[in-house]
Design a protein around this motif. Structure first.
Motif, PDB file in Angstrom:
ATOM      1  N   SER A  11      35.968  18.842 106.992  1.00  0.00           N
ATOM      2  CA  SER A  11      36.783  18.200 105.740  1.00  0.00           C
ATOM      3  C   SER A  11      36.989  16.785 106.114  1.00  0.00           C
ATOM      4  CB  SER A  11      37.867  19.072 105.452  1.00  0.00           C
ATOM      5  OG  SER A  11      37.353  20.405 104.870  1.00  0.00           O
ATOM      6  N   LEU A  12      37.309  16.035 105.139  1.00  0.00           N
ATOM      7  CA  LEU A  12      37.391  14.582 105.073  1.00  0.00           C
ATOM      8  C   LEU A  12      38.601  14.282 104.154  1.00  0.00           C
ATOM      9  CD1 LEU A  12      34.123  12.519 105.816  1.00  0.00           C
ATOM     10  CD2 LEU A  12      36.204  12.804 107.419  1.00  0.00           C
ATOM     11  N   GLU A  13      39.808  13.676 104.562  1.00  0.00           N
ATOM     12  CA  GLU A  13      40.769  13.396 103.580  1.00  0.00           C
ATOM     13  C   GLU A  13      40.854  11.849 103.714  1.00  0.00           C
ATOM     14  OE1 GLU A  13      43.902  15.675 102.490  1.00  0.00           O
ATOM     15  OE2 GLU A  13      42.958  17.862 102.838  1.00  0.00           O
ATOM     16  N   LEU A  14      40.659  10.903 102.639  1.00  0.00           N
ATOM     17  CA  LEU A  14      40.886   9.489 102.964  1.00  0.00           C
ATOM     18  C   LEU A  14      41.469   8.858 101.897  1.00  0.00           C
ATOM     19  CD1 LEU A  14      37.111   9.404 103.456  1.00  0.00           C
ATOM     20  CD2 LEU A  14      38.815   9.094 105.469  1.00  0.00           C
ATOM     21  N   SER A  15      42.353   7.754 102.266  1.00  0.00           N
ATOM     22  CA  SER A  15      42.707   7.070 101.300  1.00  0.00           C
ATOM     23  C   SER A  15      42.134   5.728 100.961  1.00  0.00           C
ATOM     24  CB  SER A  15      44.335   6.604 101.575  1.00  0.00           C
ATOM     25  OG  SER A  15      44.344   6.164 102.960  1.00  0.00           O
ATOM     26  N   CYS A  16      41.036   5.397 101.741  1.00  0.00           N
ATOM     27  CA  CYS A  16      40.319   4.286 101.856  1.00  0.00           C
ATOM     28  C   CYS A  16      38.912   4.460 101.479  1.00  0.00           C
ATOM     29  CB  CYS A  16      40.113   3.517 103.202  1.00  0.00           C
ATOM     30  SG  CYS A  16      39.585   4.551 104.706  1.00  0.00           S
ATOM     31  N   ASN A  17      38.153   3.482 101.273  1.00  0.00           N
ATOM     32  CA  ASN A  17      36.545   3.705 100.931  1.00  0.00           C
ATOM     33  C   ASN A  17      35.750   4.437 101.921  1.00  0.00           C
ATOM     34  OD1 ASN A  17      37.188   2.217  98.455  1.00  0.00           O
ATOM     35  ND2 ASN A  17      36.202   0.489  99.375  1.00  0.00           N
ATOM     36  N   LEU A  18      34.729   5.178 101.722  1.00  0.00           N
ATOM     37  CA  LEU A  18      33.823   5.843 102.621  1.00  0.00           C
ATOM     38  C   LEU A  18      32.261   5.509 102.088  1.00  0.00           C
ATOM     39  CD1 LEU A  18      33.059   7.981 104.749  1.00  0.00           C
ATOM     40  CD2 LEU A  18      33.263   9.652 103.175  1.00  0.00           C
ATOM     41  N   HIS A  19      31.716   5.077 103.365  1.00  0.00           N
ATOM     42  CA  HIS A  19      30.305   4.680 103.208  1.00  0.00           C
ATOM     43  C   HIS A  19      29.600   5.742 103.877  1.00  0.00           C
ATOM     44  CE1 HIS A  19      26.837   2.035 101.947  1.00  0.00           C
ATOM     45  NE2 HIS A  19      26.340   2.623 102.957  1.00  0.00           N
ATOM     46  N   ARG A  29      37.820  14.493  99.988  1.00  0.00           N
ATOM     47  CA  ARG A  29      38.908  14.277  99.256  1.00  0.00           C
ATOM     48  C   ARG A  29      39.076  12.634  99.447  1.00  0.00           C
ATOM     49  NH1 ARG A  29      38.352  18.530  97.292  1.00  0.00           N
ATOM     50  NH2 ARG A  29      39.341  20.592  97.932  1.00  0.00           N
ATOM     51  N   CYS A  30      38.829  11.763  98.438  1.00  0.00           N
ATOM     52  CA  CYS A  30      39.103  10.443  98.802  1.00  0.00           C
ATOM     53  C   CYS A  30      39.758   9.657  97.609  1.00  0.00           C
ATOM     54  CB  CYS A  30      37.708   9.686  98.833  1.00  0.00           C
ATOM     55  SG  CYS A  30      37.595   7.944  99.217  1.00  0.00           S
ATOM     56  N   LEU A  31      40.805   8.941  97.817  1.00  0.00           N
ATOM     57  CA  LEU A  31      41.408   8.255  96.816  1.00  0.00           C
ATOM     58  C   LEU A  31      40.938   6.953  96.357  1.00  0.00           C
ATOM     59  CD1 LEU A  31      44.988   8.686  98.326  1.00  0.00           C
ATOM     60  CD2 LEU A  31      44.243   9.960  96.378  1.00  0.00           C
ATOM     61  N   ALA A  32      39.853   6.597  96.988  1.00  0.00           N
ATOM     62  CA  ALA A  32      39.120   5.318  96.592  1.00  0.00           C
ATOM     63  C   ALA A  32      37.551   5.418  96.356  1.00  0.00           C
ATOM     64  CB  ALA A  32      39.249   4.091  97.845  1.00  0.00           C
ATOM     65  N   GLU A  33      36.663   4.785  96.825  1.00  0.00           N
ATOM     66  CA  GLU A  33      35.288   5.008  96.441  1.00  0.00           C
ATOM     67  C   GLU A  33      34.467   5.763  97.657  1.00  0.00           C
ATOM     68  OE1 GLU A  33      31.831   1.763  95.879  1.00  0.00           O
ATOM     69  OE2 GLU A  33      33.700   1.500  94.636  1.00  0.00           O
ATOM     70  N   VAL A  34      33.313   6.406  97.215  1.00  0.00           N
ATOM     71  CA  VAL A  34      32.407   7.214  98.160  1.00  0.00           C
ATOM     72  C   VAL A  34      31.174   6.354  97.677  1.00  0.00           C
ATOM     73  CG1 VAL A  34      31.582   9.176  99.052  1.00  0.00           C
ATOM     74  CG2 VAL A  34      33.954   9.186  98.674  1.00  0.00           C
TER      75      VAL A  34
END
Length: 124
Positions: A11-19, A29-34
């Protein structure tokens, strides 16, 4: 960033972009862009503000905006407010229009009410 050759299961929980150029299996779960690069894959459940797919996504996602690029493949169940599929992009599955959150709707109604009040002639 999940680099090419990297395999992540969990599991990943992020507030920043993920590439993702590697392989991810699990929940994101990402608050920004995947962004899924051409050689990247994500299998599982994903929630994000925006997802851009040039590689492969297989699973369930809930996003505000989903963009499938010309090399992208999306399989599964999608919930999105906005869907863009480039020529050459592939989508197989079910897409359900995602509704705005109750909070966003309330803000929109409040803004519209304020605009109407500003337009109304003042009574002095």
């Amino acid at each position: 960033m999940i680099a090419a050759g990297t395999v992540f299961d969990g599991s990943l929980e992020l507030s920043c972009n993920l590439h993702v150029d590697g392989e991810v299996t699990g929940t994101i779960r990402c608050l920004a862009e995947v962004t899924i690069g051409r050689k990247g894959t994500i299998s599982g459940d994903l929630e994000a503000n925006k997802m851009v797919v040039s590689g492969l996504f297989d699973g369930k996602c809930s996003v505000n905006s989903l963009e499938i690029c010309k090399t992208g493949r999306v399989l599964g169940e999608m919930r999105a407010m906005e869907l863009v599929v480039a020529k050459g992009g592939h989508f197989r599955g079910q897409c359900i229009e995602r509704e705005e959150t109750a909070e966003a709707e309330a803000e929109s109604v409040e803004a519209a009410d304020n605009m109407e009040q500003d337009k109304a002639p003042s009574q002095a």
